[in-house]
Design an enzyme around this catalytic site. Sequence first.
Site, PDB file in Angstrom:
ATOM      1  N   GLU A   9       0.850  -1.196   0.000  1.00 15.51           N
ATOM      2  CA  GLU A   9       0.000   0.000   0.000  1.00 15.51           C
ATOM      3  C   GLU A   9       0.880   1.238   0.000  1.00 15.51           C
ATOM      4  OE1 GLU A   9      -3.377   0.977  -0.183  1.00 15.51           O
ATOM      5  OE2 GLU A   9      -2.272   2.881  -0.194  1.00 15.51           O
TER       6      GLU A   9
ATOM      7  N   LEU B 148      -4.011   1.968   5.899  1.00 16.01           N
ATOM      8  CA  LEU B 148      -4.665   0.948   5.073  1.00 16.01           C
ATOM      9  C   LEU B 148      -6.159   1.287   4.926  1.00 16.01           C
ATOM     10  CD1 LEU B 148      -3.036  -2.267   6.630  1.00 16.01           C
ATOM     11  CD2 LEU B 148      -2.209  -0.859   4.728  1.00 16.01           C
TER      12      LEU B 148
ATOM     13  N   GLY C  23     -24.689  12.788  -9.089  1.00 21.13           N
ATOM     14  CA  GLY C  23     -24.647  11.355  -8.773  1.00 21.13           C
ATOM     15  C   GLY C  23     -24.517  11.195  -7.266  1.00 21.13           C
TER      16      GLY C  23
ATOM     17  N   GLY D 191     -21.814  13.628  -5.442  1.00 15.42           N
ATOM     18  CA  GLY D 191     -22.223  15.029  -5.496  1.00 15.42           C
ATOM     19  C   GLY D 191     -23.416  15.298  -4.591  1.00 15.42           C
ATOM     20  N   LEU D 192     -24.397  14.388  -4.593  1.00 17.39           N
ATOM     21  CA  LEU D 192     -25.597  14.605  -3.782  1.00 17.39           C
ATOM     22  C   LEU D 192     -25.292  14.453  -2.297  1.00 17.39           C
ATOM     23  CD1 LEU D 192     -28.281  12.776  -5.933  1.00 17.39           C
ATOM     24  CD2 LEU D 192     -28.040  15.237  -5.585  1.00 17.39           C
TER      25      LEU D 192
ATOM     26  N   HIS E 240     -43.293  -6.046  13.651  1.00 17.81           N
ATOM     27  CA  HIS E 240     -44.100  -4.821  13.734  1.00 17.81           C
ATOM     28  C   HIS E 240     -43.799  -4.112  15.050  1.00 17.81           C
ATOM     29  CE1 HIS E 240     -47.438  -2.061  13.318  1.00 17.81           C
ATOM     30  NE2 HIS E 240     -47.710  -2.302  14.605  1.00 17.81           N
TER      31      HIS E 240
HETATM   32  P1  FAD Z   1      -9.546   1.638  -3.392  1.00 18.66           P
HETATM   33  O1  FAD Z   1     -10.409   1.663  -2.208  1.00 18.66           O
HETATM   34  O2  FAD Z   1      -9.463   2.865  -4.235  1.00 18.66           O
HETATM   35  O3  FAD Z   1      -8.099   1.253  -2.878  1.00 18.66           O
HETATM   36  C1  FAD Z   1      -6.992   1.245  -3.727  1.00 18.66           C
HETATM   37  C2  FAD Z   1      -5.750   1.371  -2.877  1.00 18.66           C
HETATM   38  O4  FAD Z   1      -4.617   1.108  -3.711  1.00 18.66           O
HETATM   39  C3  FAD Z   1      -5.538   2.756  -2.302  1.00 18.66           C
HETATM   40  O5  FAD Z   1      -5.298   2.661  -0.931  1.00 18.66           O
HETATM   41  C4  FAD Z   1      -4.307   3.289  -3.042  1.00 18.66           C
HETATM   42  O6  FAD Z   1      -3.509   4.133  -2.231  1.00 18.66           O
HETATM   43  C5  FAD Z   1      -3.580   1.988  -3.354  1.00 18.66           C
HETATM   44  N1  FAD Z   1      -2.675   2.073  -4.489  1.00 18.66           N
HETATM   45  C6  FAD Z   1      -2.928   2.576  -5.728  1.00 18.66           C
HETATM   46  N2  FAD Z   1      -1.858   2.412  -6.530  1.00 18.66           N
HETATM   47  C7  FAD Z   1      -0.900   1.781  -5.784  1.00 18.66           C
HETATM   48  C8  FAD Z   1       0.407   1.333  -6.044  1.00 18.66           C
HETATM   49  N3  FAD Z   1       0.952   1.464  -7.237  1.00 18.66           N
HETATM   50  N4  FAD Z   1       1.098   0.750  -5.036  1.00 18.66           N
HETATM   51  C9  FAD Z   1       0.538   0.595  -3.814  1.00 18.66           C
HETATM   52  N5  FAD Z   1      -0.693   1.001  -3.514  1.00 18.66           N
HETATM   53  C10 FAD Z   1      -1.421   1.578  -4.482  1.00 18.66           C
HETATM   54  N6  FAD Z   1     -18.650   2.855  -2.497  1.00 18.66           N
HETATM   55  C11 FAD Z   1     -19.652   2.206  -1.883  1.00 18.66           C
HETATM   56  O7  FAD Z   1     -19.835   1.011  -2.123  1.00 18.66           O
HETATM   57  N7  FAD Z   1     -20.464   2.840  -0.971  1.00 18.66           N
HETATM   58  C12 FAD Z   1     -20.308   4.151  -0.670  1.00 18.66           C
HETATM   59  O8  FAD Z   1     -21.052   4.694   0.130  1.00 18.66           O
HETATM   60  C13 FAD Z   1     -19.264   4.866  -1.315  1.00 18.66           C
HETATM   61  N8  FAD Z   1     -19.052   6.156  -1.017  1.00 18.66           N
HETATM   62  C14 FAD Z   1     -18.017   6.809  -1.602  1.00 18.66           C
HETATM   63  C15 FAD Z   1     -17.824   8.138  -1.277  1.00 18.66           C
HETATM   64  C16 FAD Z   1     -16.779   8.843  -1.843  1.00 18.66           C
HETATM   65  C17 FAD Z   1     -16.570  10.285  -1.480  1.00 18.66           C
HETATM   66  C18 FAD Z   1     -15.889   8.171  -2.738  1.00 18.66           C
HETATM   67  C19 FAD Z   1     -14.720   8.903  -3.338  1.00 18.66           C
HETATM   68  C20 FAD Z   1     -16.072   6.843  -3.068  1.00 18.66           C
HETATM   69  C21 FAD Z   1     -17.149   6.153  -2.509  1.00 18.66           C
HETATM   70  N9  FAD Z   1     -17.396   4.819  -2.820  1.00 18.66           N
HETATM   71  C22 FAD Z   1     -18.434   4.167  -2.232  1.00 18.66           C
HETATM   72  C23 FAD Z   1     -16.575   4.073  -3.796  1.00 18.66           C
HETATM   73  C24 FAD Z   1     -15.585   3.160  -3.064  1.00 18.66           C
HETATM   74  O9  FAD Z   1     -14.783   3.938  -2.219  1.00 18.66           O
HETATM   75  C25 FAD Z   1     -14.736   2.403  -4.071  1.00 18.66           C
HETATM   76  O10 FAD Z   1     -15.567   1.723  -4.981  1.00 18.66           O
HETATM   77  C26 FAD Z   1     -13.850   1.370  -3.375  1.00 18.66           C
HETATM   78  O11 FAD Z   1     -13.012   2.006  -2.437  1.00 18.66           O
HETATM   79  C27 FAD Z   1     -13.017   0.605  -4.387  1.00 18.66           C
HETATM   80  O12 FAD Z   1     -12.223  -0.300  -3.718  1.00 18.66           O
HETATM   81  P2  FAD Z   1     -10.845  -0.826  -4.324  1.00 18.66           P
HETATM   82  O13 FAD Z   1     -10.324  -1.803  -3.342  1.00 18.66           O
HETATM   83  O14 FAD Z   1     -11.035  -1.244  -5.717  1.00 18.66           O
HETATM   84  O15 FAD Z   1      -9.897   0.461  -4.392  1.00 18.66           O
END
Ligand code: FAD
Length: 468
Positions: free
Chosen positions: A35, A40, A185, A188-189, A446
């Site tokens: 990471e 994490l 979306g 934003g909301l 209920h």
């Molecule tokens: P991520 O959670 O993006 O994790 C990827 C990780 O990889 C990060 O920690 C990054 O630092 C690390 N990384 C990247 N490149 C490298 C590298 N080369 N070497 C080492 N580490 C690296 N989803 C929902 O289901 N419900 C919600 O309510 C929701 N709310 C959200 C609100 C906001 C404001 C945002 C921005 C997103 C939200 N999401 C929500 C979306 C959700 O956060 C993502 O879909 C989810 O985190 C994706 O998980 P992931 O494991 O694919 O990647």
Amino acid sequence: MSENNFDLIVIGSGPGGYVAAIRGAQLGLKTALVEKSKTLGGTCLNIGCIPSKALLHSSEVYYHTSHGIADHGITFSNLSLDLKKLMKKKEDTVAKLCGGVAHLMKTNKIKVFHGLGSLIGGTQVNVKEETGTELTLSGKNIIIATGSSPIELPFLKFDGETVVSSTEAIAFDKVPEKLVVVGAGAIGLELGLVWARLGAQVDVIEFLPSIVAAFDKDVSKTAERLFKKQGLNFHLSTKVTGLKHSGGKHILTAEKDGKTIEFEADKVLVSVGRKPHTDNLGLQSVAIETDEKSRIPVNDHYKTSAPGIYAIGDVIAGPMLAHKAEEEGIACVERIVGQAGHTNYDLIPNVIYTDPEIASVGLGETRAKEQGIDVKVGKFNFAGNGRAIATDATDGFAKIIACKKTDRILGAQVISKHASELIASIVGHMEYGGSAEDLARTIHAHPTVSEAIKEAALAVDGNALHSA
Ligand code: FAD
């Protein structure tokens, strides 16, 4: 096996990556997690799902305290907002959960490397630590779970100060007087509502003719009406064109029906989607080519074109959701060890955590009809639910879409308080091929708002008991 040799190396510790690492360890794989951030948990825990929900909760408490609490016989004077303290509560929540993931890594004996991970050929990963130290890890299998980052508009580049992404908008140090949100979306909301509740004037600009366009029209219309009441000013079918600065003010320009409109703004939140995070990952070293949307192509087992290398979560196709990333992480690892893990892409719930919340699963009424499916639809308003009346939660409705011929539930859309929790039981019924009658005959406690789900299922055959 030498110290830096692993059965499984996961790059990225978001919900996809850290869950995959845990499942790998549970299945007996010697697992490493790489990471680049200090903490994490990825986008979800650090700057996404969790901090946004913490802010939604605190701002809702503030909003309800300042709106309508007198109806409960509670009166007081001198209500004030300490934004620093509110942000600290959010940060404490994030820290607790990120620490929780670190603890889970320890208890599952997963070796964590903090540094930028990149592929360097074969199944080897280079880790570049913040100090500049580099090390090489070898893995029998590698899972790429590097997530996504906000999409930038070419004529509205992020400057971290005025034009910002959700990352800055969850951490403003004062309530903006005028916030313009580009994109109606989920993100934003949710963040628009947070700042509107805390006192900002919020204008939401959306290119499409409706908000939450992925949901049925009756849902998006209801949402628009209810969010307007909470202070969101919507400008639909409106195209943002740029930002200018005049007399010390920031003016966002947009076009609607061929006319130019201007919005004064302290902050502009651009929330028009996210793009997969594949930069500096060394994909070329293993000849992986991304698709037209920069996603990593995978097959049904999450295998990329490179032997031993897999990808999951936001970095591959599909909805960018934490629970989708988690399921893929589990399924991918189970496939690696020869088990039959799978993700049911037809049943990924989609939730927007506004007030009321909006949740859906499976096919909406519009999409089902577009697909030529003969459907019957049951709809029930929360205004007919006892618990909703007793708890000021009468806004919204639940809708069940079932196949006319077989009665099998094809989908559901719910707009109500707690819709995020209510959708779960419908997903459960659908997972096992349940019919509207199965759901309608399931006993719901209920008084609960969940009785509205049973009523919507009864309404599929015109048998709702409490609809006016
Ligand atoms: P991520 O959670 O993006 O994790 C990827 C990780 O990889 C990060 O920690 C990054 O630092 C690390 N990384 C990247 N490149 C490298 C590298 N080369 N070497 C080492 N580490 C690296 N989803 C929902 O289901 N419900 C919600 O309510 C929701 N709310 C959200 C609100 C906001 C404001 C945002 C921005 C997103 C939200 N999401 C929500 C979306 C959700 O956060 C993502 O879909 C989810 O985190 C994706 O998980 P992931 O494991 O694919 O990647």
